[in-house]
Design a protein around this motif. Structure first.
Motif, PDB file in Angstrom:
ATOM      1  N   LEU A 287       0.858  -1.189   0.000  1.00 46.12           N
ATOM      2  CA  LEU A 287       0.000   0.000   0.000  1.00 46.12           C
ATOM      3  C   LEU A 287       0.891   1.235   0.000  1.00 46.12           C
ATOM      4  CD1 LEU A 287      -2.876  -0.667   2.601  1.00 46.12           C
ATOM      5  CD2 LEU A 287      -3.021  -0.727   0.111  1.00 46.12           C
ATOM      6  N   GLY A 288       0.944   1.924  -1.119  1.00 49.25           N
ATOM      7  CA  GLY A 288       1.821   3.085  -1.222  1.00 49.25           C
ATOM      8  C   GLY A 288       1.326   4.285  -0.443  1.00 49.25           C
ATOM      9  N   ALA A 289       0.023   4.519  -0.443  1.00 47.28           N
ATOM     10  CA  ALA A 289      -0.524   5.691   0.244  1.00 47.28           C
ATOM     11  C   ALA A 289      -0.343   5.589   1.749  1.00 47.28           C
ATOM     12  CB  ALA A 289      -2.003   5.859  -0.105  1.00 47.28           C
ATOM     13  N   ASP A 290      -0.358   4.378   2.282  1.00 45.09           N
ATOM     14  CA  ASP A 290      -0.227   4.174   3.718  1.00 45.09           C
ATOM     15  C   ASP A 290       1.213   4.335   4.186  1.00 45.09           C
ATOM     16  OD1 ASP A 290      -1.037   3.317   6.369  1.00 45.09           O
ATOM     17  OD2 ASP A 290      -0.062   1.413   5.914  1.00 45.09           O
ATOM     18  N   ARG A 291       2.187   4.147   3.310  1.00 48.21           N
ATOM     19  CA  ARG A 291       3.602   4.257   3.687  1.00 48.21           C
ATOM     20  C   ARG A 291       4.266   5.258   2.751  1.00 48.21           C
ATOM     21  NH1 ARG A 291       2.736   0.611   7.962  1.00 48.21           N
ATOM     22  NH2 ARG A 291       4.883   1.091   8.505  1.00 48.21           N
TER      23      ARG A 291
ATOM     24  N   ALA B 289       7.725  -4.722   0.186  1.00 52.85           N
ATOM     25  CA  ALA B 289       7.749  -3.677   1.197  1.00 52.85           C
ATOM     26  C   ALA B 289       6.333  -3.263   1.594  1.00 52.85           C
ATOM     27  CB  ALA B 289       8.528  -2.456   0.677  1.00 52.85           C
ATOM     28  N   GLY B 290       6.238  -2.728   2.822  1.00 52.31           N
ATOM     29  CA  GLY B 290       4.955  -2.204   3.282  1.00 52.31           C
ATOM     30  C   GLY B 290       4.549  -2.791   4.614  1.00 52.31           C
ATOM     31  N   ASP B 291       3.281  -2.669   4.915  1.00 49.41           N
ATOM     32  CA  ASP B 291       2.724  -3.148   6.180  1.00 49.41           C
ATOM     33  C   ASP B 291       2.895  -4.665   6.306  1.00 49.41           C
ATOM     34  OD1 ASP B 291       0.510  -2.336   8.436  1.00 49.41           O
ATOM     35  OD2 ASP B 291       0.146  -4.336   7.640  1.00 49.41           O
ATOM     36  N   CYS B 292       3.379  -5.103   7.469  1.00 44.54           N
ATOM     37  CA  CYS B 292       3.678  -6.529   7.660  1.00 44.54           C
ATOM     38  C   CYS B 292       2.430  -7.396   7.534  1.00 44.54           C
ATOM     39  CB  CYS B 292       4.329  -6.734   9.028  1.00 44.54           C
ATOM     40  SG  CYS B 292       4.944  -8.412   9.303  1.00 44.54           S
ATOM     41  N   HIS B 293       1.301  -6.925   8.049  1.00 44.02           N
ATOM     42  CA  HIS B 293       0.081  -7.731   7.979  1.00 44.02           C
ATOM     43  C   HIS B 293      -0.360  -7.944   6.529  1.00 44.02           C
ATOM     44  CE1 HIS B 293      -0.262  -7.861  12.240  1.00 44.02           C
ATOM     45  NE2 HIS B 293      -0.481  -6.567  12.382  1.00 44.02           N
ATOM     46  N   TYR B 294      -0.249  -6.923   5.701  1.00 48.61           N
ATOM     47  CA  TYR B 294      -0.606  -7.072   4.291  1.00 48.61           C
ATOM     48  C   TYR B 294       0.345  -8.033   3.589  1.00 48.61           C
ATOM     49  CZ  TYR B 294      -4.419  -3.779   3.443  1.00 48.61           C
ATOM     50  OH  TYR B 294      -5.647  -3.173   3.404  1.00 48.61           O
TER      51      TYR B 294
END
Length: 299
Positions: free
Chosen positions: A122-126, A205-210
């Protein structure tokens, strides 16, 4: 002793408490999961309001900060409706400070991967992480539509992520949060999806849960760049064949805490009793010596 508490919609199995000395201050940081129960979280915030130095909102975002513009997630705000005294943050500040430093750190420690391809769930979240990869010459695929809204369309530039956020977030921000992000036991489930992009990328890369929720069985040779990892998470990535793990937040007693927890801890030791501006966060991050960390999983 200072005290910072992250109250999370995530699984209570991931709870952790650590006492640290930062910049001469002893701070106790605690993560408390409510297994997806937003009202239980709200009552915990109410009970502890004014009794701790800073709150973190875990397992949820109060909103997304994209290129300096704030997009609120309205369904999450009731979770903190009782907070009147203690500053409360969701980690957006750290996502735009510490996470923006991750790619130069990764190159220094591991070297530049070949090919320089990254899948950001999720690019917008990170946003800080997204800009860090884009600014360092990576070919990027952002999964905001694929993983966030189950629309099988990859996004290939930060400019497109920014445009998408301006169009979608005013609508998505009013949807129930559980439609957008796994909470409680859902965080532990693995439903592989869009595996061709995991295969295409060298860095995930990104949120671990995703990453965990949608990853395929094998991640051979991949670099995982994320945060909020437990020892179990590390072993899952190792067993899947990933080569390295880079966490954007420091590892404390075997655990990489979420950005909300780190930001709350920095507020607590600052003694200011309020949210910190980005320049204040950057100064404290430098003084505390916070930086991403890495480990070889399958060298």
């Amino acid at each position: 002793m200072r005290r910072a508490v992250s109250i999370s919609l995530g699984s209570s199995k991931r709870n952790k408490a650590v006492e640290l000395t930062l910049l001469g201050e002893t701070v106790r940081i605690e993560r408390i999961g409510t297994d997806g129960d937003m009202e239980k979280a709200a009552q915990m915030f109410k009970e502890l309001d004014g009794k701790v130095d800073a709150f973190g909102v875990g397992g949820a975002d109060l909103g997304l900060m994209v290129e300096g513009k704030w997009y609120p997630l309205h369904s999450v705000s009731p979770m903190i409706r009782f907070v009147k005294h203690t500053p409360v943050v969701d980690g957006s500040g750290v996502k735009n400070t510490l996470e923006g430093r991750v790619v130069p750190f990764m190159h220094k420690q591991i070297g530049e991967p070949a090919p320089k391809r990254v899948l950001l769930t999720l690019g917008a979240d990170r946003w800080g992480m997204s800009r860090s990869f884009a600014d360092n010459g990576y070919e990027c695929v952002f999964g905001d539509l694929m993983f966030g809204l189950d629309i099988p369309i990859p996004i290939r530039s930060v400019a497109a992520v920014k445009r998408l956020a301006s169009i979608v977030m005013p609508i998505a921000g009013r949807l129930p949060f559980e439609w957008l992000y796994p909470t409680g036991e859902k965080q532990e489930k693995n439903t592989p999806k869009h595996g061709q992009w995991y295969t295409w990328a060298k860095v995930i890369a990104g949120d671990c849960h995703y990453i965990k929720r949608y990853m395929p069985a094998r991640l051979d040779g991949k670099i995982i760049c994320t945060n909020t990892t437990t020892p179990d998470d590390v072993e899952k990535f190792r067993a899947a064949g990933a080569s390295h793990l880079v966490t954007t937040t420091p590892v404390m007693e075997g655990r990489s805490f979420g950005t909300n927890m780190i930001e709350a801890a920095l507020i607590a030791i600052s003694g200011k009793g309020r949210k910190l501006e980005l320049d204040e966060l950057n100064e404290l991050i430098d003084r505390a010596g916070f930086e991403p960390q890495w480990q070889a999983l399958n060298p």
